[in-house]
Design a protein around this motif. Structure first.
Motif, PDB file in Angstrom:
ATOM      1  N   LEU A 184     -10.363  44.604 -62.415  1.00 28.08           N
ATOM      2  CA  LEU A 184      -9.780  44.681 -61.052  1.00 28.08           C
ATOM      3  C   LEU A 184     -10.501  43.601 -60.255  1.00 28.08           C
ATOM      4  O   LEU A 184     -10.384  43.509 -58.857  1.00 28.08           O
ATOM      5  CB  LEU A 184     -10.458  45.929 -60.459  1.00 28.08           C
ATOM      6  N   ASP A 194     -16.857  46.637 -64.937  1.00 27.20           N
ATOM      7  CA  ASP A 194     -16.921  45.289 -64.391  1.00 27.20           C
ATOM      8  C   ASP A 194     -17.448  44.407 -65.526  1.00 27.20           C
ATOM      9  O   ASP A 194     -17.189  43.181 -65.892  1.00 27.20           O
ATOM     10  CB  ASP A 194     -17.543  44.944 -63.305  1.00 27.20           C
ATOM     11  N   PHE A 247     -12.186  41.784 -54.881  1.00 25.77           N
ATOM     12  CA  PHE A 247     -11.129  42.716 -55.631  1.00 25.77           C
ATOM     13  C   PHE A 247      -9.837  42.082 -55.494  1.00 25.77           C
ATOM     14  O   PHE A 247      -9.604  41.320 -54.544  1.00 25.77           O
ATOM     15  CB  PHE A 247     -11.324  43.998 -54.751  1.00 25.77           C
ATOM     16  N   LYS A 269     -10.686  36.019 -63.462  1.00 26.87           N
ATOM     17  CA  LYS A 269      -9.919  37.511 -63.138  1.00 26.87           C
ATOM     18  C   LYS A 269     -10.363  38.245 -64.129  1.00 26.87           C
ATOM     19  O   LYS A 269     -10.083  37.938 -65.492  1.00 26.87           O
ATOM     20  CB  LYS A 269      -8.641  37.233 -63.015  1.00 26.87           C
ATOM     21  N   SER A 278      -7.069  43.594 -55.609  1.00 28.05           N
ATOM     22  CA  SER A 278      -5.966  44.295 -54.587  1.00 28.05           C
ATOM     23  C   SER A 278      -6.809  44.983 -53.402  1.00 28.05           C
ATOM     24  O   SER A 278      -7.841  45.463 -53.584  1.00 28.05           O
ATOM     25  CB  SER A 278      -5.281  45.161 -55.507  1.00 28.05           C
ATOM     26  N   THR A 307      -7.214  48.614 -54.311  1.00 30.01           N
ATOM     27  CA  THR A 307      -8.406  49.323 -55.226  1.00 30.01           C
ATOM     28  C   THR A 307      -9.514  49.871 -54.327  1.00 30.01           C
ATOM     29  O   THR A 307      -9.819  49.482 -53.426  1.00 30.01           O
ATOM     30  CB  THR A 307      -8.927  48.055 -56.067  1.00 30.01           C
ATOM     31  N   ARG A 338     -19.423  43.141 -57.881  1.00 27.87           N
ATOM     32  CA  ARG A 338     -18.605  43.597 -56.812  1.00 27.87           C
ATOM     33  C   ARG A 338     -19.313  43.969 -55.685  1.00 27.87           C
ATOM     34  O   ARG A 338     -20.470  44.438 -55.500  1.00 27.87           O
ATOM     35  CB  ARG A 338     -17.802  44.841 -57.387  1.00 27.87           C
ATOM     36  N   ASP A 358     -13.794  56.894 -58.429  1.00 35.38           N
ATOM     37  CA  ASP A 358     -12.461  56.339 -58.563  1.00 35.38           C
ATOM     38  C   ASP A 358     -11.957  57.190 -59.781  1.00 35.38           C
ATOM     39  O   ASP A 358     -12.447  56.902 -60.736  1.00 35.38           O
ATOM     40  CB  ASP A 358     -12.584  54.996 -58.638  1.00 35.38           C
TER      41      ASP A 358
END
Length: 302
Positions: free
Chosen positions: A14, A87, A70, A11, A72, A75, A63, A222
């Motif tokens: 994000l 990242d 992800f 982890k 969540s 996100t 990503r 974002d």
């Protein structure tokens, strides 16, 4: 102690990042970063060369690719440049890597450039395919027609037809890009299929579409990366030792003379142009790509 070569997860920021981590735990860390439309297999032949020189090699799925996910559902599936760089920064933090050589191409090269520009204290050296930090404010300025046509796929992705095309024909479209961008590379179907599995990531289409729309200022980014983007808008200089590697046969990003990018680099700088090599640099020319990394390693040891 030597790490085993299997996909691990951590982890980081994000993301739940899927990555390979191989080599001696006390070796100089090298983070290898793939681009679009590629994945970690681009570095399969680079990694053993670096391991033989005692490096620790970390190769994450970016990503939107492969098993990386992800954390969540809430996100934003952003593909903007600041997100990719953040990242990388988060991954290094999660793996407790204080400093590393960062080496990439295409999206990965851009993330590496940004890390070198904004967090030079974390970067031993940089290998990239150019100074690729996007100047979004100038994105509307047209290029000469012989350059514009190479970016047809980006303009396609600006439309909803393009989004649907990527969703429906992701393998066919990405295979075509491999062929157009690396005209001298005769890859076989198993080689492509091995990487194409990474495009089945549920966020692949959203991340890709956002990336190619955001860089032209067509969609907002974002908000979490607003400050980073403000810094990148200034086209920050890069002070860490840098070797640029470009393919003379690149069908999408033609190589440039060393003098074009040199003003962006204030430290050690080289630009190596590889004959008959296309866009997928590490997979087409693994020895040359690894040599660039090892040159920075030797420079560090002087």
């Amino acid at each position: 102690m030597t790490k085993t070569v299997s996909v691990q997860r951590v982890k980081a920021g994000l993301l739940d990042v899927a990555y390979l981590d191989s080599g001696a735990t006390d070796g100089v860390p090298v983070v290898l970063l793939h681009g679009f439309p590629y994945d970690i297999h681009a570095f399969a032949a680079v990694t053993p060369i670096l391991l033989a020189q005692g490096c620790r090699v970390i190769t994450p799925y970016l990503r939107g690719y492969g098993p990386t996910r992800f954390l969540s559902d809430d996100t934003m599936r952003s593909g903007q440049q600041a997100a990719l760089a953040q990242d990388l920064h988060a991954l290094m933090n999660a793996l407790a890597i204080p400093r590393a050589i960062v080496a990439g191409y295409d999206w990965g090269g851009r993330a590496a450039c940004i890390a070198a520009a904004l967090w030079p204290e974390r970067v031993i050296g940089l290998v990239s395919d150019g100074y690729t930090i996007q100047h979004i404010a100038g994105a509307a300025k047209p290029l000469p027609p012989e350059e514009e046509f190479r970016y047809w796929y980006q303009y396609y992705f600006h439309t909803e037809r393009g989004r649907a095309g990527l969703e429906t024909y992701r393998r066919e479209l990405c295979r075509l890009l491999w062929q157009l961008w690396s005209p001298d590379w005769r890859f076989d179907e198993p080689t492509f299929a091995q990487t194409a599995a990474a495009f089945d990531n549920p966020d692949f289409v959203e991340v890709v579409i956002h990336s190619y729309r955001h860089r032209f200022g067509l969609v907002p980014g974002d908000a979490a990366y607003a400050e980073l983007e403000r810094q990148l808008a200034k086209q920050p200089l890069i002070s860490v030792p840098t070797i640029l590697v470009q393919g003379a046969g690149d069908g999408v990003a033609a190589p440039v003379e060393a003098s074009v990018d040199q003003p962006f680099f204030t430290g050690f700088y080289e630009n190596r142009i590889l004959p008959a090599v296309g866009h997928n640099l590490p997979q087409e020319a693994p020895q040359a790509f690894a040599d660039a990394v090892l040159s920075l390693l030797r420079l560090r040891e002087r």
